[in-house]
Design a protein around this motif. Structure first.
Motif, PDB file in Angstrom:
ATOM      1  N   LYS A  56      39.360  23.181  89.343  1.00  0.00           N
ATOM      2  CA  LYS A  56      38.454  23.041  88.195  1.00  0.00           C
ATOM      3  C   LYS A  56      39.239  22.870  86.890  1.00  0.00           C
ATOM      4  CE  LYS A  56      34.769  23.369  90.664  1.00  0.00           C
ATOM      5  NZ  LYS A  56      33.840  22.223  90.811  1.00  0.00           N
ATOM      6  N   GLN A  57      40.349  23.560  86.775  1.00  0.00           N
ATOM      7  CA  GLN A  57      41.180  23.409  85.582  1.00  0.00           C
ATOM      8  C   GLN A  57      41.761  21.999  85.505  1.00  0.00           C
ATOM      9  OE1 GLN A  57      44.252  26.389  85.085  1.00  0.00           O
ATOM     10  NE2 GLN A  57      45.398  25.126  83.632  1.00  0.00           N
ATOM     11  N   ALA A  58      42.270  21.510  86.635  1.00  0.00           N
ATOM     12  CA  ALA A  58      42.843  20.168  86.657  1.00  0.00           C
ATOM     13  C   ALA A  58      41.790  19.111  86.333  1.00  0.00           C
ATOM     14  CB  ALA A  58      43.459  19.896  88.030  1.00  0.00           C
ATOM     15  N   ALA A  59      40.574  19.301  86.853  1.00  0.00           N
ATOM     16  CA  ALA A  59      39.491  18.352  86.585  1.00  0.00           C
ATOM     17  C   ALA A  59      39.138  18.335  85.100  1.00  0.00           C
ATOM     18  CB  ALA A  59      38.266  18.723  87.422  1.00  0.00           C
ATOM     19  N   ALA A  60      39.064  19.519  84.487  1.00  0.00           N
ATOM     20  CA  ALA A  60      38.732  19.595  83.063  1.00  0.00           C
ATOM     21  C   ALA A  60      39.803  18.916  82.220  1.00  0.00           C
ATOM     22  CB  ALA A  60      38.558  21.045  82.647  1.00  0.00           C
ATOM     23  N   GLU A  61      41.056  19.141  82.549  1.00  0.00           N
ATOM     24  CA  GLU A  61      42.148  18.523  81.801  1.00  0.00           C
ATOM     25  C   GLU A  61      42.123  17.002  81.936  1.00  0.00           C
ATOM     26  OE1 GLU A  61      45.317  22.266  82.115  1.00  0.00           O
ATOM     27  OE2 GLU A  61      45.671  20.416  83.252  1.00  0.00           O
ATOM     28  N   ALA A  62      41.885  16.513  83.163  1.00  0.00           N
ATOM     29  CA  ALA A  62      41.853  15.072  83.386  1.00  0.00           C
ATOM     30  C   ALA A  62      40.673  14.429  82.660  1.00  0.00           C
ATOM     31  CB  ALA A  62      41.782  14.786  84.884  1.00  0.00           C
ATOM     32  N   ASN A  63      39.504  15.048  82.759  1.00  0.00           N
ATOM     33  CA  ASN A  63      38.312  14.491  82.110  1.00  0.00           C
ATOM     34  C   ASN A  63      38.457  14.473  80.584  1.00  0.00           C
ATOM     35  OD1 ASN A  63      36.545  13.754  84.280  1.00  0.00           O
ATOM     36  ND2 ASN A  63      36.213  15.933  84.693  1.00  0.00           N
ATOM     37  N   ALA A  64      39.076  15.500  80.030  1.00  0.00           N
ATOM     38  CA  ALA A  64      39.284  15.528  78.585  1.00  0.00           C
ATOM     39  C   ALA A  64      40.272  14.445  78.162  1.00  0.00           C
ATOM     40  CB  ALA A  64      39.799  16.902  78.162  1.00  0.00           C
ATOM     41  N   ALA A 241      33.286   9.100  88.826  1.00  0.00           N
ATOM     42  CA  ALA A 241      34.595   9.449  88.282  1.00  0.00           C
ATOM     43  C   ALA A 241      35.208   8.252  87.563  1.00  0.00           C
ATOM     44  CB  ALA A 241      35.523   9.921  89.396  1.00  0.00           C
ATOM     45  N   HIS A 242      35.986   8.495  86.553  1.00  0.00           N
ATOM     46  CA  HIS A 242      36.731   7.456  85.840  1.00  0.00           C
ATOM     47  C   HIS A 242      37.782   6.859  86.787  1.00  0.00           C
ATOM     48  CE1 HIS A 242      39.558   5.663  82.952  1.00  0.00           C
ATOM     49  NE2 HIS A 242      38.577   5.713  82.049  1.00  0.00           N
ATOM     50  N   PRO A 243      38.084   5.559  86.657  1.00  0.00           N
ATOM     51  CA  PRO A 243      39.071   4.934  87.555  1.00  0.00           C
ATOM     52  C   PRO A 243      40.431   5.636  87.552  1.00  0.00           C
ATOM     53  CG  PRO A 243      37.876   3.245  86.356  1.00  0.00           C
ATOM     54  CD  PRO A 243      37.449   4.567  85.777  1.00  0.00           C
ATOM     55  N   GLU A 244      40.807   6.268  86.452  1.00  0.00           N
ATOM     56  CA  GLU A 244      42.105   6.933  86.366  1.00  0.00           C
ATOM     57  C   GLU A 244      42.027   8.437  86.629  1.00  0.00           C
ATOM     58  OE1 GLU A 244      44.182   5.981  82.741  1.00  0.00           O
ATOM     59  OE2 GLU A 244      43.201   4.025  82.615  1.00  0.00           O
ATOM     60  N   TYR A 245      40.834   8.891  86.950  1.00  0.00           N
ATOM     61  CA  TYR A 245      40.631  10.332  87.103  1.00  0.00           C
ATOM     62  C   TYR A 245      41.479  10.923  88.225  1.00  0.00           C
ATOM     63  CZ  TYR A 245      38.422  14.636  88.748  1.00  0.00           C
ATOM     64  OH  TYR A 245      38.195  15.910  89.193  1.00  0.00           O
ATOM     65  N   ALA A 246      41.463  10.307  89.406  1.00  0.00           N
ATOM     66  CA  ALA A 246      42.184  10.871  90.557  1.00  0.00           C
ATOM     67  C   ALA A 246      43.661  11.051  90.248  1.00  0.00           C
ATOM     68  CB  ALA A 246      41.993   9.978  91.782  1.00  0.00           C
ATOM     69  N   GLN A 247      44.245  10.053  89.617  1.00  0.00           N
ATOM     70  CA  GLN A 247      45.665  10.118  89.311  1.00  0.00           C
ATOM     71  C   GLN A 247      45.973  11.227  88.301  1.00  0.00           C
ATOM     72  OE1 GLN A 247      47.154   6.493  87.574  1.00  0.00           O
ATOM     73  NE2 GLN A 247      49.200   7.330  87.180  1.00  0.00           N
ATOM     74  N   LYS A 248      45.171  11.317  87.256  1.00  0.00           N
ATOM     75  CA  LYS A 248      45.418  12.319  86.219  1.00  0.00           C
ATOM     76  C   LYS A 248      45.113  13.732  86.718  1.00  0.00           C
ATOM     77  CE  LYS A 248      44.877   9.196  82.281  1.00  0.00           C
ATOM     78  NZ  LYS A 248      46.339   9.246  81.996  1.00  0.00           N
ATOM     79  N   ALA A 249      44.071  13.862  87.508  1.00  0.00           N
ATOM     80  CA  ALA A 249      43.746  15.180  88.077  1.00  0.00           C
ATOM     81  C   ALA A 249      44.858  15.644  89.015  1.00  0.00           C
ATOM     82  CB  ALA A 249      42.414  15.127  88.807  1.00  0.00           C
ATOM     83  N   LEU A 250      45.406  14.716  89.786  1.00  0.00           N
ATOM     84  CA  LEU A 250      46.519  15.055  90.689  1.00  0.00           C
ATOM     85  C   LEU A 250      47.718  15.555  89.891  1.00  0.00           C
ATOM     86  CD1 LEU A 250      47.927  14.969  93.496  1.00  0.00           C
ATOM     87  CD2 LEU A 250      48.635  12.636  92.914  1.00  0.00           C
ATOM     88  N   LYS A 251      48.028  14.873  88.814  1.00  0.00           N
ATOM     89  CA  LYS A 251      49.172  15.272  87.985  1.00  0.00           C
ATOM     90  C   LYS A 251      48.978  16.688  87.445  1.00  0.00           C
ATOM     91  CE  LYS A 251      51.901  13.790  83.981  1.00  0.00           C
ATOM     92  NZ  LYS A 251      52.038  12.757  82.916  1.00  0.00           N
ATOM     93  N   SER A 252      47.792  16.984  86.938  1.00  0.00           N
ATOM     94  CA  SER A 252      47.508  18.323  86.415  1.00  0.00           C
ATOM     95  C   SER A 252      47.553  19.370  87.519  1.00  0.00           C
ATOM     96  CB  SER A 252      46.139  18.351  85.730  1.00  0.00           C
ATOM     97  OG  SER A 252      46.164  17.666  84.504  1.00  0.00           O
ATOM     98  N   LEU A 253      46.964  19.042  88.663  1.00  0.00           N
ATOM     99  CA  LEU A 253      46.892  20.008  89.762  1.00  0.00           C
ATOM    100  C   LEU A 253      48.285  20.322  90.308  1.00  0.00           C
ATOM    101  CD1 LEU A 253      44.892  21.683  91.373  1.00  0.00           C
ATOM    102  CD2 LEU A 253      44.623  19.756  92.949  1.00  0.00           C
TER     103      LEU A 253
END
Length: 491
Positions: A56-64, A241-253
């Motif tokens: 959930k933290q990684a998702a919030a960071e990516a979405n922001a 989801a945004h097209p770049e969401y998976a990549q950014k969420a992975l980086k945060s996670l």
């Protein structure tokens, strides 16, 4: 509308009163009523709760970062997630670990707890979802179908590390005993019958090596578990989801967990396939099989103390009988045996659950999670218990070891290079029939001199390969003739 001590919340099915002091909400409330199954809540598995908060933290960071969530809401969600990862609010994860809905109740339990804590951090009251919503904000660009499997994989990786640490302690204990017992000659056994000699150190070294091999297999299995489907949303297409969401969420996670995670190359496949869990469960079963076999050996080797093998002593841990005074049982190996039996059953559960999925989703991951977590927890505790309360305190009985060697007819095997297989077989048969030792029969028949016999039965010669050479062959051939003539005379 609310009554004293409660707050009103609404979902698809209508309105319900939720306890005012609860951080969870209406979805969690309904789940606690619907799934009173195992009595084991999510809070019992802190690694899973921590993993959910990390997702959930990684998702919030990516979405922001992608402009989908305001910095203010991101900061509140992240702060709530950090608190949960640090161990706070785990008592609010009240849903039974076994549940219908493919883990939706688990995901919503996390969404609601994080949301209500974030609302407090924003200066709002729990349940004021107009300011921050469990689905619209905490669950933004997510589905249970990518959140739950991802959290399950992360928590599994945590569990793998804990089990590896416990196995390493047990491996070290066996390895130390292998060194301690290196000079103690004993009788080997195959099919519970006397076999050729070995050292007690070699026997314990084998147990250490078996553990080491299983640790390697467990590390290999963890590679597949690192592949996550976060960003797949419902079925792997990434809808909402945004097209770049998976990549950014992975980086945060990856940063949050400290684990080198990777996004699956095909999210549709990854969302429905539980093959990695099947493989991992198989490795846990392999570990359990060999641990149980080792414990069977420890119980046999220590059996007695007078009418059994009696070759080693297990540390006495408690009185063994309410009736028989002085009886002490091998309770630590016995409990590890029982852990193994449970792991076998858990593996079968994982197998059926993985096979039972249909089309784009497997709805049975909650029972996979439950089975895996039980196996991990009990194997981890079992390895530590076996190391600390059993293996480290094992002692040897050198007199019994030596007596078994001397009385065994299996010593005849060591004479094959000197007097031949046929002569050795005859010596063994006579020794067994007349209650004599191999030494006594060989010397009586004058097949070898006492010095030659001592050389043939030298401990170092009994436990490893050695070169014999042509002189031994000539000696063996000459003794064949002597032996045959003597047998004829005896008859």
């Amino acid at each position: 509308m609310s009554t004293s001590g409660t707050r009103a919340e609404t979902d698809l099915l209508g309105e319900r009163d939720v306890p005012e002091d609860a951080y969870y909400g209406i979805h969690t409330l309904r789940a606690t009523e619907n799934f009173q199954i195992s009595g084991t809540t999510l809070a019992s598995y802190p690694n899973l709760v921590i993993a959910l908060a990390a997702v959930k933290q990684a998702a919030a960071e990516a979405n922001a970062e992608l402009g989908m969530l305001s910095p203010m809401l991101r900061d509140a969600i992240v702060a709530a997630c950090v608190e949960i990862r640090e161990g706070r609010l785990h008592d609010q994860f009240v849903v039974d670990v076994i549940q219908g809905g493919a883990g939706t109740s688990t995901n919503m339990n996390a969404n609601e707890v994080i949301c209500n804590r974030a609302l407090e951090l924003l200066g709002r009251r729990r349940g004021e979802y107009a300011y921050l919503h469990p689905n619209e904000h905490v669950n933004l660009a997510q589905s249970t179908n990518d959140v739950y499997p991802t959290a399950l994989r992360i928590s599994t990786l945590f569990a793998i590390e804990h089990l590896l640490e416990s196995m390493a302690r047990l491996h070290a204990a066996f390895d130390q005993k292998a060194i301690e017992f290196a000079g103690l000659l004993k009788l080997g056994r195959t099919q519970l019958q006397d076999a050729v000699p070995m050292t007690l150190g070699q026997e314990f070294s084998a147990y250490a090596v078996m553990l080491e091999e299983d640790m390697s297999r467990l590390k290999e299995a963890s590679t597949l578990i690192r592949e996550i489907n976060l960003g797949a949303t419902a079925i792997g297409t990434g809808i909402t989801a945004h097209p770049e969401y998976a990549q950014k969420a992975l980086k945060s996670l990856t940063r949050i967990t400290g684990i080198d995670l990777v996004t699956a190359p095909n999210l549709v496949e990854a969302t429905q396939d539980c093959g990695a869990f099947v493989q991992l469960s198989g490795v846990l079963k392999r570990i359990a099989v060999k641990l149980s076999k080792t414990c069977n050996d420890l119980r046999l080797l220590s059996s007695g103390p007078r009418a059994g093998f009696g070759e080693i002593n297990l540390p006495p841990m408690q009185a063994g009988s309410s009736l028989m005074p002085g009886k002490v049982n091998p309770v630590i190996p016995e409990v590890v045996n029982q852990i193994a039996f449970e792991v076998f059953g858990n593996d079968l559960t994982v197998t059926f659950a993985a096979e039972g999925g249909q089309l784009q989703l497997n709805a049975f991951e909650p029972v996979i999670a439950s089975a895996l977590f039980r196996s991990f927890k009990h194997l981890t505790n079992g390895c530590s218990t076996l190391a600390e309360k059993c293996v480290k305190g094992i002692t040897a009985n050198p007199d019994r070891l030596g007596e078994n060697i001397e009385q065994s007819i299996a010593l005849a095997t060591a004479l094959n290079p000197y007097i031949g297989y046929k002569n050795s077989m005859s010596v063994a048969a006579e020794a067994h029939a007349n209650g004599r030792t191999i030494r006594q029969v060989v010397l009586r028949r004058q097949l070898l001199t006492e010095a030659q016999l001592e050389e043939a039965l030298r401990p170092e010669a009994l436990i490893k390969p050695r070169a014999y050479g042509a002189s031994t062959d000539r000696f063996k051939a000459s003794n064949d003739g002597v032996h045959n003539a003597r047998v004829g005379a005896d008859q």
